[in-house]
Design a protein around this motif. Structure first.
Motif, mmCIF file in Angstrom:
data_model
loop_
_atom_site.group_PDB
_atom_site.id
_atom_site.type_symbol
_atom_site.label_atom_id
_atom_site.label_comp_id
_atom_site.label_asym_id
_atom_site.label_seq_id
_atom_site.Cartn_x
_atom_site.Cartn_y
_atom_site.Cartn_z
ATOM 1 N N GLY A 182 -4.200 -9.309 3.113
ATOM 2 C CA GLY A 182 -3.119 -8.339 3.305
ATOM 3 C C GLY A 182 -2.869 -7.560 2.026
ATOM 4 O O GLY A 182 -3.049 -8.091 0.923
ATOM 5 N N ARG A 183 -2.469 -6.316 2.182
ATOM 6 C CA ARG A 183 -2.171 -5.463 1.027
ATOM 7 C C ARG A 183 -0.687 -5.581 0.702
ATOM 8 O O ARG A 183 0.171 -5.228 1.519
ATOM 9 C CB ARG A 183 -2.525 -4.022 1.352
ATOM 10 C CG ARG A 183 -2.170 -3.030 0.258
ATOM 11 C CD ARG A 183 -2.670 -1.636 0.653
ATOM 12 N NE ARG A 183 -2.397 -0.667 -0.389
ATOM 13 C CZ ARG A 183 -1.471 0.286 -0.292
ATOM 14 N NH1 ARG A 183 -0.727 0.384 0.785
ATOM 15 N NH2 ARG A 183 -1.295 1.134 -1.289
ATOM 16 N N ILE A 184 -0.382 -6.062 -0.486
ATOM 17 C CA ILE A 184 1.009 -6.287 -0.881
ATOM 18 C C ILE A 184 1.755 -4.957 -0.998
ATOM 19 O O ILE A 184 1.304 -4.049 -1.697
ATOM 20 C CB ILE A 184 1.068 -7.051 -2.217
ATOM 21 C CG1 ILE A 184 0.437 -8.446 -2.047
ATOM 22 C CG2 ILE A 184 2.509 -7.172 -2.708
ATOM 23 C CD1 ILE A 184 0.250 -9.199 -3.355
ATOM 24 N N VAL A 185 2.878 -4.844 -0.293
ATOM 25 C CA VAL A 185 3.628 -3.581 -0.313
ATOM 26 C C VAL A 185 5.102 -3.752 -0.723
ATOM 27 O O VAL A 185 5.842 -2.772 -0.780
ATOM 28 C CB VAL A 185 3.574 -2.871 1.061
ATOM 29 C CG1 VAL A 185 2.151 -2.440 1.384
ATOM 30 C CG2 VAL A 185 4.150 -3.757 2.156
ATOM 31 N N GLU A 186 5.516 -4.993 -0.985
ATOM 32 C CA GLU A 186 6.910 -5.202 -1.368
ATOM 33 C C GLU A 186 7.051 -6.499 -2.161
ATOM 34 O O GLU A 186 6.555 -7.542 -1.740
ATOM 35 C CB GLU A 186 7.800 -5.255 -0.116
ATOM 36 C CG GLU A 186 9.280 -5.364 -0.417
ATOM 37 C CD GLU A 186 10.109 -5.504 0.850
ATOM 38 O OE1 GLU A 186 9.553 -5.375 1.961
ATOM 39 O OE2 GLU A 186 11.316 -5.770 0.737
ATOM 40 N N GLU A 210 0.577 -5.380 4.244
ATOM 41 C CA GLU A 210 -0.047 -4.744 5.410
ATOM 42 C C GLU A 210 -1.299 -5.534 5.763
ATOM 43 O O GLU A 210 -2.090 -5.856 4.885
ATOM 44 C CB GLU A 210 -0.465 -3.304 5.074
ATOM 45 C CG GLU A 210 0.699 -2.365 4.832
ATOM 46 C CD GLU A 210 0.242 -1.014 4.288
ATOM 47 O OE1 GLU A 210 -0.986 -0.842 4.087
ATOM 48 O OE2 GLU A 210 1.098 -0.154 4.058
ATOM 49 N N PRO A 211 -1.487 -5.851 7.048
ATOM 50 C CA PRO A 211 -2.655 -6.616 7.465
ATOM 51 C C PRO A 211 -3.954 -5.870 7.150
ATOM 52 O O PRO A 211 -4.090 -4.692 7.478
ATOM 53 C CB PRO A 211 -2.483 -6.730 8.986
ATOM 54 C CG PRO A 211 -1.034 -6.451 9.240
ATOM 55 C CD PRO A 211 -0.607 -5.506 8.165
ATOM 56 N N LEU A 212 -4.886 -6.577 6.514
ATOM 57 C CA LEU A 212 -6.188 -5.969 6.193
ATOM 58 C C LEU A 212 -7.327 -6.670 6.893
ATOM 59 O O LEU A 212 -8.314 -6.054 7.285
ATOM 60 C CB LEU A 212 -6.447 -6.029 4.679
ATOM 61 C CG LEU A 212 -5.628 -5.131 3.762
ATOM 62 C CD1 LEU A 212 -6.025 -5.379 2.315
ATOM 63 C CD2 LEU A 212 -5.832 -3.668 4.127
ATOM 64 N N GLN A 213 -7.193 -7.986 7.020
ATOM 65 C CA GLN A 213 -8.295 -8.766 7.584
ATOM 66 C C GLN A 213 -7.738 -10.019 8.249
ATOM 67 O O GLN A 213 -6.893 -10.695 7.665
ATOM 68 C CB GLN A 213 -9.262 -9.161 6.460
ATOM 69 C CG GLN A 213 -10.478 -9.920 6.942
ATOM 70 C CD GLN A 213 -11.466 -10.166 5.804
ATOM 71 O OE1 GLN A 213 -11.802 -11.298 5.501
ATOM 72 N NE2 GLN A 213 -11.926 -9.088 5.172
#
Length: 227
Positions: free
Chosen positions: A49-53, A117-120
């Motif tokens: 997941g891409r860290i956004v917060e 955000e889900p990446l994989q």
DNA sequence: CTCGCGATTCGCT
DNA sequence: GCGAATCGCGAGG
């Protein structure tokens, strides 16, 4: 040669080094935005997941921090250890929350990973959280841990380990800053601007008022200074 | 041992 | 918008 579809055997990008975490906690929190949080399950599946917060918790002087006042107990022990390790705790008797411990041993500070955000691993996430939309799978610290199967079993885990690690990722286009969420009890410390988020990401949690600010200017990721 | 409560989420009004 | 769920932790008797 075995080719794995779920990338369990794929070459792994290098985890962020220990030195990344041994800096001022707010800097680390800001700098974790855009990075890739990775989780390897027992069956070899790798979730990303891409860290956004994120939120910074600044140790013994920060009333919102679990180590406030020098509190050192079994629960807060991970905070007192080396940077670059996980601090996973249970909140409200039902949700796990993931922190990245910062600074060196003896400085109990950490960054709460609030959303990604889900990446994989979409199939895994969908099966685990069927009642949620994709953008909500990792929206909030409790859901993020739920989606990525992060529990207290990973408390104290090395963030450069085989089960849990964080990779380089990409620099966010625009960053927002606000007060932290859910720490109203922290008095003056509750007013500190220690929450960082990727502007415009659909997976950022928190009230709209905090996420679509009027005047905030995003601080830049500090340039690597050469001395 | 008892008691109060939380770095949240979800469902209902 | 509001309140319940649910339990480990930390403080105090």
């Amino acid at each position: 040669m075995l080719v794995s579809k779920n990338s369990s055997t794929a070459r792994r990008s290098k985890p962020l080094p220990r030195s990344f975490y041994e800096r001022a906690t707010a800097e680390v929190a800001r700098d974790l935005l855009g990075r890739t949080l990775c989780r390897r399950l027992e069956d070899g599946t790798v979730l990303k997941g891409r860290i956004v917060e994120t939120e910074a918790y600044e140790g013994v002087g920060d009333r919102a921090c679990h180590a406030y006042g020098g509190l050192r107990t079994n629960r807060t022990e991970p905070l007192w250890g080396d940077g670059g390790h996980a601090y996973v705790y249970l909140i409200y008797g039902m949700y796990d929350c993931l922190n990245a411990v910062t600074r060196e041993a003896g400085r109990p500070e950490a960054v709460l990973i609030r959303a990604a955000e889900p990446l994989q691993g979409h199939e895994f996430f969908r099966e685990r959280l069927p009642h949620l939309k994709e953008r909500d799978w990792m929206r909030g610290p409790g859901r993020l841990c739920r989606a990525m199967a992060i529990t207290r079993a990973l408390n104290k885990a090395d963030l450069r380990g085989d089960e849990l690690w964080i990779e380089k990722g990409d620099e966010p286009a625009s960053v927002g800053v606000s007060v932290r969420i859910g720490v109203d009890y922290a008095g003056p410390c509750a007013k500190k601007a220690l929450r960082f988020f990727v502007k415009g990401s659909p997976s950022v949690s928190g009230p709209k008022a905090l996420n679509e600010p009027v005047k905030s200017r995003a601080p830049k990721r500090p340039a690597r200074s050469r001395k």
